[in-house]
Scaffold this motif. Structure first.
Motif, PDB file in Angstrom:
ATOM      1  N   GLU A  41      62.460 -25.373 -26.416  1.00 37.83           N
ATOM      2  CA  GLU A  41      61.224 -24.506 -26.736  1.00 37.83           C
ATOM      3  C   GLU A  41      60.331 -25.054 -27.794  1.00 37.83           C
ATOM      4  OE1 GLU A  41      60.965 -20.533 -24.850  1.00 37.83           O
ATOM      5  OE2 GLU A  41      63.036 -20.590 -25.534  1.00 37.83           O
ATOM      6  N   PRO A  42      59.220 -25.010 -27.578  1.00 44.12           N
ATOM      7  CA  PRO A  42      58.112 -25.738 -28.766  1.00 44.12           C
ATOM      8  C   PRO A  42      57.939 -24.666 -29.941  1.00 44.12           C
ATOM      9  CG  PRO A  42      56.724 -24.850 -27.024  1.00 44.12           C
ATOM     10  CD  PRO A  42      58.195 -24.771 -26.584  1.00 44.12           C
ATOM     11  N   PHE A  43      58.746 -24.075 -30.440  1.00 42.31           N
ATOM     12  CA  PHE A  43      58.722 -22.914 -31.496  1.00 42.31           C
ATOM     13  C   PHE A  43      58.342 -23.930 -32.821  1.00 42.31           C
ATOM     14  CE2 PHE A  43      61.105 -20.415 -28.652  1.00 42.31           C
ATOM     15  CZ  PHE A  43      60.336 -19.490 -28.483  1.00 42.31           C
ATOM     16  N   ARG A  44      57.511 -23.468 -33.540  1.00 42.85           N
ATOM     17  CA  ARG A  44      56.970 -23.832 -34.999  1.00 42.85           C
ATOM     18  C   ARG A  44      57.376 -23.255 -35.822  1.00 42.85           C
ATOM     19  NH1 ARG A  44      54.889 -28.962 -35.166  1.00 42.85           N
ATOM     20  NH2 ARG A  44      53.683 -29.416 -33.521  1.00 42.85           N
ATOM     21  N   THR A  45      57.778 -21.814 -35.701  1.00 40.84           N
ATOM     22  CA  THR A  45      58.337 -21.157 -36.744  1.00 40.84           C
ATOM     23  C   THR A  45      59.849 -20.727 -36.698  1.00 40.84           C
ATOM     24  OG1 THR A  45      57.428 -19.155 -35.560  1.00 40.84           O
ATOM     25  CG2 THR A  45      56.147 -19.789 -37.468  1.00 40.84           C
ATOM     26  N   VAL A  46      60.488 -20.584 -37.736  1.00 36.60           N
ATOM     27  CA  VAL A  46      61.942 -20.490 -37.592  1.00 36.60           C
ATOM     28  C   VAL A  46      62.270 -19.044 -38.054  1.00 36.60           C
ATOM     29  CG1 VAL A  46      64.156 -21.455 -38.806  1.00 36.60           C
ATOM     30  CG2 VAL A  46      61.973 -22.994 -38.613  1.00 36.60           C
ATOM     31  N   TYR A  90      64.359 -10.787 -40.812  1.00 38.71           N
ATOM     32  CA  TYR A  90      64.453  -9.800 -39.682  1.00 38.71           C
ATOM     33  C   TYR A  90      65.151  -8.539 -40.186  1.00 38.71           C
ATOM     34  CZ  TYR A  90      65.500  -8.795 -34.673  1.00 38.71           C
ATOM     35  OH  TYR A  90      65.245  -8.191 -33.407  1.00 38.71           O
ATOM     36  N   LEU A 119      51.913 -21.891 -19.976  1.00 41.28           N
ATOM     37  CA  LEU A 119      52.879 -22.919 -20.531  1.00 41.28           C
ATOM     38  C   LEU A 119      53.395 -22.500 -21.669  1.00 41.28           C
ATOM     39  CD1 LEU A 119      50.413 -26.102 -20.442  1.00 41.28           C
ATOM     40  CD2 LEU A 119      51.989 -25.485 -18.750  1.00 41.28           C
ATOM     41  N   ALA A 120      53.431 -21.253 -22.281  1.00 41.18           N
ATOM     42  CA  ALA A 120      53.943 -20.790 -23.354  1.00 41.18           C
ATOM     43  C   ALA A 120      55.074 -20.442 -23.437  1.00 41.18           C
ATOM     44  CB  ALA A 120      53.132 -19.880 -24.146  1.00 41.18           C
ATOM     45  N   GLY A 121      55.709 -20.065 -22.361  1.00 36.62           N
ATOM     46  CA  GLY A 121      57.211 -19.394 -22.206  1.00 36.62           C
ATOM     47  C   GLY A 121      58.291 -20.470 -22.150  1.00 36.62           C
ATOM     48  N   ARG A 122      59.314 -19.953 -21.656  1.00 34.71           N
ATOM     49  CA  ARG A 122      60.576 -20.674 -21.510  1.00 34.71           C
ATOM     50  C   ARG A 122      60.368 -21.449 -20.266  1.00 34.71           C
ATOM     51  NH1 ARG A 122      66.690 -18.405 -21.689  1.00 34.71           N
ATOM     52  NH2 ARG A 122      66.621 -18.292 -19.568  1.00 34.71           N
ATOM     53  N   VAL A 155      62.872 -10.688 -27.328  1.00 34.42           N
ATOM     54  CA  VAL A 155      61.664 -11.817 -27.220  1.00 34.42           C
ATOM     55  C   VAL A 155      62.283 -13.148 -27.043  1.00 34.42           C
ATOM     56  CG1 VAL A 155      59.790 -12.719 -28.474  1.00 34.42           C
ATOM     57  CG2 VAL A 155      60.284 -10.350 -28.533  1.00 34.42           C
ATOM     58  N   TYR A 156      63.139 -13.571 -27.812  1.00 34.87           N
ATOM     59  CA  TYR A 156      63.699 -14.988 -27.620  1.00 34.87           C
ATOM     60  C   TYR A 156      64.945 -15.045 -28.493  1.00 34.87           C
ATOM     61  CZ  TYR A 156      61.780 -16.788 -31.893  1.00 34.87           C
ATOM     62  OH  TYR A 156      61.464 -16.939 -33.306  1.00 34.87           O
ATOM     63  N   ASN A 163      66.172 -12.437 -30.984  1.00 32.91           N
ATOM     64  CA  ASN A 163      64.971 -11.650 -31.642  1.00 32.91           C
ATOM     65  C   ASN A 163      64.295 -10.735 -30.692  1.00 32.91           C
ATOM     66  OD1 ASN A 163      64.162 -13.274 -34.335  1.00 32.91           O
ATOM     67  ND2 ASN A 163      65.074 -14.625 -32.913  1.00 32.91           N
TER      68      ASN A 163
END
Lengths: 297, 384
Positions: free
Chosen positions: B246-251, B257, B315-318, B362-363, B370
């Motif tokens: 998945e193209p996550f940019r934030t860690v 949290y 396109l934004a999801g899994r 969320v993911y 999360n």
């Protein structure tokens, strides 16, 4: 803010080819634009007193400016990076002009470079905001589509009418791209091709969203009173305006989603500085940033 | 707050503490987790009843939730359903009075999951159910009836939580309960739902019971979106692996949290005490009047809102659930929310559509889940 009008000049420009540059890395792209700018200005690395570098995504350890300066072997000079997403190239130029106008430096370089195609992400990836949880699925097309949807509502356009409006801008943009030998896309499009293209994020279709390009551009900036020493036809900076809105207009009560104050503020500051009163008469060419067509509406 | 589950999201971590935060209870309450067997639901209920009866606690909430997972195409998979149910136990302001309980312990390997197993194993049903389990349930019911000196015909409702489809009616018949006295086991609507089942069925019985009725328990249906395929179910349950990357940019960060839990888990917003602007997630500096740290927290989770603008991103999801709806919505106080939409029909989303808020996964990022709030189409058109 001090007026920059006629205080600084651009004496050299360089620009790489834009596109999917699989055989070129960040260093190569920066070298491509920087050396063209050196040649255009008639200067060399030894003449550069400060460098303003911008690369939003720095896949290697987050080091953006250092990577570029190292490739160009520019050392022992100030190295300054900004992080303003799609405007960072403009901001680099702004910073460079301010630095020269202040008298701190005589010859500086502003360079923007982005290497998106090494990281394999469709449309720059999700989670482009500031919070890994609340903005986990934030993408560029999905975000700019929020504007389009609201725009249609506010101006009473049906989905089809709105999509046609956006499509016409897409056709025009691709046409304009034909004039630039270094543009990513060289293809005329018709509305009949644009309208049925696969939807990325409603209402934005494939051609309504920008491609992911690798590329770089560079400017050499100096004092206006010394510009003629470099060349006979320097470009004098007449006006610059910069304004930052927020990454999260989402939570601001009353926000229209169809108009951004920062756009109006930045352009009116630039016009004011340049003494432009009637934009339609006095401006010959407008280049408008356009990651998604809805922003151009 | 007592939490019971055999299929909780984490194998090791307090779920009770997490659930307490998500339902916005205060920090200073006692929490405890019950698990290991589907009996965790009634075990937690008994503990709560004892705690209140003893005066140790004045009010105890018991939550039982399970998502039983069977092998693909197994009997369990077909009869299982996901459910959560809660009961508030107190000494006053009652909707039902607790009379007696009777327990019976019976060591048997009937349903078990070895450490590290994803799916439970079960013994031959003619042995485990017919011979042992159903007989034990019958004994427990008989024991309880004799303890309170009542006969089956004096019981208005029998709530029987059993795994098999016909077990509850078999047991009821065997003990001499009239078929109509057996509370609806919600087989078709929910299915077997593990630790949640007794509480769910009890809640259902209470909703359909008249004052003065006697209820015997021997062990609110959520809305959702039907999945379009069995494959989707399998990948949502991590049985079929979804395409990674998945193209996550934030860690995500465990510390971040934890710091942001009031916004993320409790869904509190900040209300500026100078100008009244409410923002979510919470802001220390007011976006309207720039007051710093001049805010009170407000609970937003129960509010209703309407869609102000939205986008449907294909396109934004899994990879197994690519469509993501980003939503900006607004409530009656003009508070704006930026949330993902869930349980949507993508052809029926529109500006002005009423939405409500729901706590969701969320993911998975940073090797943990999360959670945050999403919006979903409101239960009815008025959003009430």
């Amino acid at each position: 803010m001090i007026s920059l009008k006629d205080k600084v000049a651009i004496v050299g420009m360089g620009c790489s080819k834009f596109g999917e540059r699989w055989d070129r890395g960040v260093a190569d792209l920066a070298i491509e634009s920087a050396y063209e700018a050196y040649e255009d200005a008639g200067v060399g690395p030894q003449d550069i007193e400060a460098i303003f570098i911008d690369q939003m995504y720095a896949p290697v350890g987050g080091l953006a400016a250092a990577q570029v300066a190292d490739a160009l072997k520019l050392s022992n000079i100030p190295l300054i990076r900004n992080e303003n997403f799609c405007t960072f190239g403009h901001i680099a130029l702004f910073e460079a002009c301010m630095a020269v106008a202040s008298g701190a430096f005589d010859v500086v370089m502003a360079l923007g470079v982005e290497k998106l195609k090494d990281t394999d992400y469709p449309d720059l990836g999700a989670g482009r905001g500031m919070n890994p949880v609340t903005e986990a699925r934030r993408t560029a097309p999905g975000s700019f589509a929020l504007i389009a949807t609201r725009y249609f509502e506010q101006y009473g356009l049906s989905y089809e009418e709105g999509k046609q409006t956006i499509g016409k801008i897409t056709v025009k943009n691709h046409h304009n791209g034909m004039f630039s030998p270094r543009a990513h896309f060289h293809k005329e499009l018709t509305l009949d091709q644009v309208m049925p293209a696969p939807i990325i994020a409603t209402p934005l279709g494939l051609f309504d969203c920008c491609g992911n390009s690798d590329g770089s551009a560079c400017a050499i900036i100096t004092r206006a009173d010394n510009a003629k020493a470099f060349r006979d036809d320097p470009i004098y900076v007449k006006g610059l305006g910069v304004a930052m809105d927020t990454m999260l207009p989402h939570q601001r009560p009353g926000f229209s989603w169809t108009s951004f104050d920062a756009l109006k503020t930045s352009s009116s500051k630039a016009y004011q500085m340049a003494g432009i009163k009637d934009t339609r008469k006095e401006i010959d060419l407008a280049e408008v940033h356009d990651v998604s067509r809805s922003r151009k509406c | 707050m007592l939490y019971a589950s055999t299929t909780a999201p984490y194998a090791e971590k307090s779920q009770a503490g997490f659930a307490t935060t998500a339902i916005d209870l205060k920090y200073t309450i006692h929490t405890a987790d019950f698990g290991s067997s589907a009996r965790a639901g009634t075990s937690a209920l008994k503990a709560a009843l004892d705690a209140v009866a003893s005066g140790s606690n004045a009010r105890v909430i018991v939550i039982a939730a399970d998502c039983p997972l069977g092998y693909p195409k197994s009997d369990l998979e077909q009869i299982a359903g996901d459910a959560g149910a809660a009961a508030l136990i107190a000494a006053d302001d009652l909707v039902a009075i607790y009379r007696e309980s009777f327990s019976l312990n019976n060591e048997i390997l009937d349903n078990w999951r070895n450490s590290g197993d994803k799916f439970p194993h079960s013994a031959e049903s003619r042995f485990a159910k017919d011979e042992v389990y159903n007989r034990a349930v019958s004994q427990a019911i008989k024991g309880l009836l004799s303890q309170v000196d009542l006969k089956p015909e004096q019981i208005s409702k029998l709530v029987l939580a059993t795994q098999g489809l016909r077990d509850s009616s078999k047991i009821a018949k065997h003990l001499g309960f009239a078929p109509e006295r057996l509370s609806d086991p919600l087989r078709l609507q929910v299915g077997y739902c593990g630790a949640a089942q007794p509480l769910l069925l009890l809640a259902n019985a209470l909703e359909t019971t008249a004052p003065g009725d006697l209820i015997l328990v021997a062990r609110n249906l959520a809305r959702g979106r039907p999945l379009e395929s069995y494959n989707r179910f399998l990948s949502f349950r991590d049985i079929l692996e979804a395409q990674p990357g998945e193209p996550f940019r934030t860690v995500p960060s465990t510390a971040g949290y934890w710091r942001d839990q009031e916004s993320l888990l409790r869904f509190h917003g900040s209300k500026c005490t100078k100008c009244g602007t409410i923002t979510t997630p919470m802001n220390r500096v007011c976006p309207t009047c720039h007051s710093k740290d001049e805010f009170e927290t407000v609970r937003l989770s129960d509010r209703k809102a309407r869609v102000f603008t939205y986008s449907i991103d294909n396109l934004a999801g899994r990879s197994d659930d690519p469509v993501v709806v980003q939503t900006v919505c607004e409530d009656d106080e003009k508070t704006r929310y930026y949330l993902l939409m869930t349980d949507f029909d993508k052809d029926k989303i529109s500006i002005g559509m009423p939405v409500e808020f729901t706590f969701r996964k969320v993911y998975v990022g940073g090797n943990y889940i999360n959670y945050y709030w999403k919006c979903r189409p409101a239960a009815n058109a008025e959003g009430e």
